[in-house]
Design an enzyme around this catalytic site. Structure first.
Site: not given
Ligand SMILES: *Cc1c(COP(=O)(O)O)cnc(C)c1O
Length: 422
Positions: A240, A276-278, A315, A319, A347-348, A376
């Site tokens: 995190g 557990e770092p990602g 992302r 987010y 097309c958005e 991510y």
């Protein structure tokens, strides 16, 4: 710090000009730096090396290409997996089962069985029904499943609501207030061996205080559970830690500072420490390279239309995330910046990477790079709008290799099956 720097007027990934990769592989493409990945892993490993027994389990959902897993695994990393697919990927990359931690709120019996057959360091249990299923599967196989229980410490991680996981309203873990009861239940079930406690409060945390609060609660819980007779010898403290997405912003705390907080809060317990770092390992170790298809003059704004889109990097639309976007050719000193809306071809209207972003002037046919796109990014890519899945490239020193090829149009189209009766 990363290894994507301008050299002789051109953006390089380590010693390779980014434009050379784009020429060879086409765009859009993700490019990772092995040196950056390893640097980040080693920073974490050193930050908790005060603990005699410690393991950095890379949260591979951040970037799960097997080349990345092998690189980190060979350096000593364990893996944090959240699905059978990730478990199998980690094994295929040569990571041994005793270094794989299985997390996730919805582990199915088949997934549990696969992990018990192939070897597992521990399951991080997220609920009582799941605990029961792990017990049933292990008992039916005649083996013992090592477990921690993920506690939800009810701490506000002060991050984006979609990636906060440690508040009581989130779906993760069991409430810390019920931990004593649930540990007693675990101890009474056959086929389970309690090895410790797990906590993970969210992602992209830019402040150490929520970690400190959560770890303090874990330390108290360790004392309580030990007094109840449980063997708590391992603390899995989650991932995190955030990364700087904007060069102009204050940098989040370093892994070193984070490791010091862990030591202050739980160091006296003599436990094995797992983290557990990602994002912090992979995030700044990858860029997304795109070509500028058109520069379109709107009524009151200019659009940069890129060949990368929301299906390649979701992302920003998911987010509202910021990515620095830089030209691959270094802009001349003193050049006037201009505001652009930077968009993809999907097309958005949500297919917008940035609005009114100040950039050096960019022309059609010029390459740009999204920084901090290693975590991510590729893992969340899809083929929406029938755009072939984006390829990945790994650079080490002056060499680069395609580590996931872009499917051909035929490969993509032929995956569908039209029933005979149509
Ligand atoms: C996503 C996740 C991580 C990694 O989070 P980062 O913010 O990428 O470091 C670690 N542990 C668990 C249980 C997760 O779900």
């Amino acid at each position: 710090m990363d290894h994507f720097l301008y050299r002789d007027g051109a953006l390089h990934a380590e010693d390779v000009p980014v434009a050379e990769i784009a020429r060879a592989v086409g765009t859009p493409v993700y490019v990772y730096s092995a040196a950056t990945l390893l640097r980040h892993y080693h920073l974490f490993d050193e930050a908790i090396s005060w603990a005699d027994d410690h393991l950095v389990c890379y949260a591979m959902k951040a970037a799960s290409n097997q080349a990345i897993l092998k690189l980190l695994g060979d350096a000593g990393a364990g893996m944090d997996v959240v699905s059978e697919g990730e478990y199998r990927r980690a094994k295929a990359a040569g990571v041994s089962g005793d270094k794989i931690v299985f997390a996730g709120v919805g582990k199915k019996p088949g997934e549990i069985r696969t992990a018990l057959e192939g070897g597992i360091r521990q399951f991080n249990v997220e609920s009582e029904p799941e605990m029961q299923v792990i017990s049933d599967v292990a008992t039916s196989m005649g083996v013992v499943a090592p477990i921690t229980i993920r506690v939800n410490p009810d701490v506000d991680a002060k991050t984006h609501e979609k990636i906060a996981t440690g508040k009581s309203e989130n779906k993760f873990g069991i409430p810390i207030s019920r931990a004593v009861e649930v540990y007693a239940m675990a101890a009474a079930l056959p086929g389970l061996q309690i090895v410790g406690i797990d906590v993970h409060i969210g992602s992209q945390l830019v402040d150490l205080d929520p970690f400190r609060l959560a770890y303090r609660k874990v330390a108290e819980l360790t004392d309580t559970l030990r007094a109840e007779g449980h063997e708590i010898r391992r603390l899995d403290l989650g991932g995190g830690l955030g990364i700087p997405y904007e060069k102009s912003n204050l940098a989040p705390p370093s892994p070193t500072d984070y490791g010091a907080v862990i030591r202050q809060e739980v160091g006296h317990l003599g436990c094995e420490i797992e983290i557990e770092p990602g994002r912090l390992i992979a995030g700044n170790a990858g860029i997304l390279v795109a070509d500028t298809i058109y520069v379109k003059q709107g009524e009151d704004r200019q659009f940069l239309i890129l060949d990368a889109a929301m299906n390649d990097l979701i992302r920003p639309s998911m987010y509202g995330a910021h990515h620095d976007i830089v030209p691959v050719i270094e802009p001349a000193a003193g050049v006037d910046y201009q505001p652009y809306d930077i968009v993809g071809p999907v097309c958005e209207s949500g297919d917008t990477f940035a609005k009114q972003r100040n950039m050096p002037p960019v022309k059609a046919g010029e390459l740009v790079a999204f920084r901090s796109a290693g975590a991510y990014g590729a893992v969340m890519a899809s083929e929406y709008n029938s755009r072939p899945l984006i390829p990945e490239v790994l650079v080490q020193g002056d060499q680069f290799a395609v580590i996931r090829a872009r499917p051909t149009f035929d490969e993509m189209v032929n995956r569908d099956t039209i029933p005979e009766w149509l």
